[in-house]
Design an enzyme around this catalytic site. Structure first.
Site, PDB file in Angstrom:
ATOM      1  N   CYS A 207      53.305  38.234  31.032  1.00  0.00           N
ATOM      2  CA  CYS A 207      53.039  36.851  30.648  1.00  0.00           C
ATOM      3  C   CYS A 207      53.025  36.683  29.128  1.00  0.00           C
ATOM      4  CB  CYS A 207      51.693  36.405  31.182  1.00  0.00           C
ATOM      5  SG  CYS A 207      51.499  36.647  32.943  1.00  0.00           S
TER       6      CYS A 207
ATOM      7  N   ARG B 199      59.705  39.242  27.393  1.00  0.00           N
ATOM      8  CA  ARG B 199      58.602  39.984  28.007  1.00  0.00           C
ATOM      9  C   ARG B 199      58.713  40.048  29.526  1.00  0.00           C
ATOM     10  NH1 ARG B 199      53.792  40.004  24.452  1.00  0.00           N
ATOM     11  NH2 ARG B 199      52.460  40.100  26.264  1.00  0.00           N
TER      12      ARG B 199
ATOM     13  N   TRP C 118      54.252  35.924  34.625  1.00  0.00           N
ATOM     14  CA  TRP C 118      54.821  36.996  35.459  1.00  0.00           C
ATOM     15  C   TRP C 118      53.830  37.170  36.604  1.00  0.00           C
ATOM     16  CZ3 TRP C 118      53.746  41.992  37.217  1.00  0.00           C
ATOM     17  CH2 TRP C 118      54.851  42.783  37.561  1.00  0.00           C
TER      18      TRP C 118
ATOM     19  N   ASN D 119      46.650  35.390  30.116  1.00  0.00           N
ATOM     20  CA  ASN D 119      47.327  36.661  30.419  1.00  0.00           C
ATOM     21  C   ASN D 119      46.271  37.640  30.895  1.00  0.00           C
ATOM     22  OD1 ASN D 119      49.601  35.533  29.391  1.00  0.00           O
ATOM     23  ND2 ASN D 119      49.840  36.932  27.672  1.00  0.00           N
TER      24      ASN D 119
ATOM     25  N   GLU E 103      66.340  59.598  31.686  1.00  0.00           N
ATOM     26  CA  GLU E 103      66.405  58.348  30.916  1.00  0.00           C
ATOM     27  C   GLU E 103      67.728  57.604  31.193  1.00  0.00           C
ATOM     28  OE1 GLU E 103      64.420  56.519  29.504  1.00  0.00           O
ATOM     29  OE2 GLU E 103      65.538  55.302  28.094  1.00  0.00           O
TER      30      GLU E 103
ATOM     31  N   GLU F 172      67.526  50.035  35.749  1.00  0.00           N
ATOM     32  CA  GLU F 172      66.814  48.877  35.209  1.00  0.00           C
ATOM     33  C   GLU F 172      67.719  47.660  35.049  1.00  0.00           C
ATOM     34  OE1 GLU F 172      63.416  50.099  32.054  1.00  0.00           O
ATOM     35  OE2 GLU F 172      65.397  50.817  31.546  1.00  0.00           O
TER      36      GLU F 172
ATOM     37  N   HIS G  69      69.191  71.591  45.849  1.00  0.00           N
ATOM     38  CA  HIS G  69      68.041  71.442  46.748  1.00  0.00           C
ATOM     39  C   HIS G  69      67.928  70.019  47.293  1.00  0.00           C
ATOM     40  CE1 HIS G  69      66.776  75.442  45.713  1.00  0.00           C
ATOM     41  NE2 HIS G  69      66.830  75.128  44.431  1.00  0.00           N
TER      42      HIS G  69
ATOM     43  N   LYS H  85      58.668  43.661  29.713  1.00  0.00           N
ATOM     44  CA  LYS H  85      58.751  44.518  28.531  1.00  0.00           C
ATOM     45  C   LYS H  85      57.413  45.192  28.260  1.00  0.00           C
ATOM     46  CE  LYS H  85      60.766  46.171  24.915  1.00  0.00           C
ATOM     47  NZ  LYS H  85      61.653  47.293  25.243  1.00  0.00           N
TER      48      LYS H  85
HETATM   49  C1  G6P Z   1      58.034  48.794  30.923  1.00  0.00           C
HETATM   50  C2  G6P Z   1      59.276  48.608  30.072  1.00  0.00           C
HETATM   51  C3  G6P Z   1      59.872  49.966  29.748  1.00  0.00           C
HETATM   52  C4  G6P Z   1      58.828  50.858  29.063  1.00  0.00           C
HETATM   53  C5  G6P Z   1      57.554  50.956  29.902  1.00  0.00           C
HETATM   54  C6  G6P Z   1      56.437  51.580  29.096  1.00  0.00           C
HETATM   55  O1  G6P Z   1      58.382  49.297  32.168  1.00  0.00           O
HETATM   56  O2  G6P Z   1      60.218  47.818  30.749  1.00  0.00           O
HETATM   57  O3  G6P Z   1      60.978  49.806  28.880  1.00  0.00           O
HETATM   58  O4  G6P Z   1      59.373  52.124  28.880  1.00  0.00           O
HETATM   59  O5  G6P Z   1      57.096  49.660  30.272  1.00  0.00           O
HETATM   60  O6  G6P Z   1      56.090  50.721  28.039  1.00  0.00           O
HETATM   61  P1  G6P Z   1      55.490  51.163  26.674  1.00  0.00           P
HETATM   62  O7  G6P Z   1      55.416  49.893  25.876  1.00  0.00           O
HETATM   63  O8  G6P Z   1      54.124  51.720  26.969  1.00  0.00           O
HETATM   64  O9  G6P Z   1      56.372  52.158  26.059  1.00  0.00           O
END
Ligand code: G6P
Length: 609
Positions: free
Chosen positions: A2, A27, A73, A99, A482, A489, A505, A604
């Site tokens: 949010c 966000r 959100w 929020n 990653e 994503e 495995h 985000k």
């Molecule tokens: C969310 C974001 C990711 C991020 C994760 C951890 O899932 O979409 O991109 O890696 O949060 O966030 P942080 O701000 O703690 O790195």
């Protein structure tokens, strides 16, 4: 998650709120709303994007020099018009945006229902706004006192901005566990959940702390604690420019941020790598404990957790300190053993991730020294930790993290090198060579970025497949994770990252002619083994896309496609090998017509658990 904006001053509030809400779109959200006060109060809100809200408002009255806006959100209640913020109290005295989560909302709701309140939405926020109103009307107290008394009854997290229609010359804001920033202008104030909507108006800001309540009038900002202790605002300067939150010539923030990496990595080690030495001021006090640590626990979520895995390999190889890497969400709840002499390093781009914050609290309470690696200056994690390092990657707007990851890995690399040198587990010669190699990373990334058209072409061949597998060994294993996460994503293609040797495995059963397997295979001690893994994939008809060192002779003959990256020290390879994977995901997502910067359901900054 949010987002909050607010304005009070001499300018029409509506355009400022709408621009602010657009700045906060990154966000992640599913409904939006605004409220303006100009004699009477207006509340407009709807499910969907800020552009849907603009359409919904159309030609309706948007006058007012004071207002609040919100992107929601969904947590309590589905995304719909009724659940969207702002929420107005039953008798219309208060309008509130929120929020966070009020955990004891159902008990409070029952009590309010007993006292004659009806509810229009399923949200915890509507409970709070009615609780404030109930206390205000019953106790005949000021709006600020009503807010304070209500918040004392609340369990949970909040960042709030409140309008009281009886006190139309002020906004009230409060924070506990969910960030709020106040922008200080000339005869005007701005409010937001992060600095991005504020930066185009002023660089002077006040960050609220937990349990602070602010009463904001055109000419004055009054700060008190929840216990009603007055204190003077500490004005700070935002450390980034408006250009950094604009897409510029790029089609998406994610692409811009991928291309920014040569510079963001430079910014991460600027001033910290001088001549052939590493200086990390934020760790100065912690260094003696770090050097003597028996164990380091690194915690994080999402991409930050992947950076933590690279950190494990770096710390164990160079500093010879035993490392455990944990998801913050697991660490906070399981009966983890934490010793007083443990060092916990929390990694977070936003500095606001709820699980990471809770894990920090747990580690601190157990007596461990907790340090942070964060990107957002002034965020919660740096305040909750006893030292640490800012990554200085600049604002990251794309939901899929790119430049924050490489900046985190750069910081971890510097810490590992410094620890290795101080603990004498790394020779001076190797330390100096390594610093020399680190300095060359930005220009090597520039070289990889020149291959963007190739990544686009390969993306166009595989944009319609349903599954991807990513394989790597050693330092390339976290990169495989990653790479898979980036693809999931933003393109919604199922992807898994695996240690290459684990393929047999399980994942090997999935391989067929339609299955691209991305193998991260720089020249290292396990190169021959990974060549065998590639042969195993090819033998089953799989498609191999390999990330290799420039001039690779072996894999380029057997793989279907190769992405070449310049050679570097093995421990630095994640900084290079991740770049083709970011670009491959980006192009696949764009070709599939996905919303790259705001992927569905993702946020985000994840401020709820
Ligand atoms: C969310 C974001 C990711 C991020 C994760 C951890 O899932 O979409 O991109 O890696 O949060 O966030 P942080 O701000 O703690 O790195």
């Amino acid at each position: 998650m949010c987002g909050i904006v607010g304005y009070i001053g001499d300018r029409p509030a509506y355009p400022i709120l709408m621009t602010g809400l657009k700045r906060l779109e990154y966000r992640g959200y599913d409904s939006a709303g605004v409220s303006l006060l100009d004699g009477d109060a207006k509340v407009y809100k709807c499910k969907g994007k800020v552009s849907d809200l603009e359409q919904h408002i159309g030609e309706q009255d948007t006058h007012g020099f004071l207002g609040i806006g919100h992107t929601r959100w969904a947590t309590h209640g589905e995304p719909n018009n009724a659940n969207a913020h702002p929420h107005q109290s039953q008798n219309g005295n208060f309008i509130l945006i929120h929020n966070g989560i009020i955990e004891n909302y159902s008990r409070l709701k029952e009590r309010l229902i007993d006292r004659g309140y009806n509810f229009q939405s399923e949200t915890d926020t509507e409970v709070l706004v009615n609780l404030i109103e109930y206390i205000y009307l019953k106790g005949k107290v000021s709006a600020e006192t009503a807010v304070r008394l209500a918040l004392r009854k609340v369990i949970g997290a909040y960042g709030l901005v409140i309008i009281c229609t009886d006190e139309p010359d002020q906004l009230i804001a409060a924070r506990k566990g969910s960030p709020l920033v106040i922008g200080v202008g000339k005869g005007e104030y701005f409010l937001a959940s992060d600095a991005t909507p504020i930066i185009e108006h002023t660089k002077s800001v006040v960050y609220l702390n937990d349990n602070d309540i602010a009463v904001i009038r055109k000419e004055e900002l009054v700060l008190n604690t929840l216990e009603n202790n007055h204190f003077t605002p500490k004005v700070q300067t935002i450390d980034f420019d408006i250009g950094e939150i604009d897409k510029g010539e790029f089609e998406h923030f994610m692409l811009k941020e991928i291309f920014e990496q040569p510079r963001s990595i430079l910014d991460t080690f600027r001033g910290r790598v001088k001549d052939d030495k590493i200086y990390l001021g934020g760790l100065f006090e912690a260094m003696p404990r770090l050097e003597n640590a028996n164990r380091i626990i690194i915690i994080g979520c999402g991409t930050s957790w992947h950076a933590a895995l690279v950190g494990e390999y770096l710390f164990e190889e160079f500093a010879r300190i035993s490392v455990e890497v944990e998801y913050a969400s697991e660490f906070r709840y399981r009966s983890s053993v934490i010793h007083k002499d443990d060092i916990v390093i929390a990694i977070s781009q936003s500095g606001e991730t709820a699980d990471t914050l809770a894990a920090i609290k747990k580690a601190r309470e157990a007596g461990a020294l907790v340090l942070g690696i964060c990107n957002v200056v002034g965020s919660s994690i740096p305040r909750e930790t006893s030292g640490g390092v800012y990554t200085h990657a600049g604002p990251e707007i794309g939901v899929a993290s790119t430049k924050a990851f490489t900046a985190q890995v750069t910081v971890l690399t510097m810490i590992a090198m410094l620890l290795g040198k101080n603990r004498k587990s790394l020779s001076d010669q190797k330390y100096r060579n390594f610093i020399g190699e680190l300095k060359k990373v930005p220009e090597k990334i520039e070289e990889i970025l020149l291959l963007n058209d190739l990544f686009h072409r390969i993306a166009s061949l595989y944009k319609d497949v349903n599954n991807f597998l990513y394989l790597g060994r050693g330092y390339s294993f976290p990169v495989a994770l990653e790479g898979a996460l980036k693809l999931k994503e933003i393109s919604y293609i199922h992807a898994e990252g695996y240690p290459a040797a684990e393929m047999k495995h399980g994942p090997i059963a999935l391989i067929d002619k339609k299955m691209p397997v991305v193998v991260i295979a720089p020249q290292d001690a396990s190169y021959d083994k990974i060549v065998s893994n590639i042969q195993e994939v090819k033998a089953r008809g799989g498609i191999v896309i390999a990330v290799v060192n420039q001039g690779d002779k072996t894999i380029s003959k057997i793989a279907d496609h190769v992405f070449e990256v310049p050679s570097t020290d093995l421990a630095l390879t994640p900084l290079l090998t991740v770049i083709p994977l970011q670009l491959l995901s980006y192009h696949i997502a764009v070709l599939r017509g996905c919303n790259v910067d705001q992927p569905r359901n993702l946020a985000k900054s994840v401020t709820v658990e």
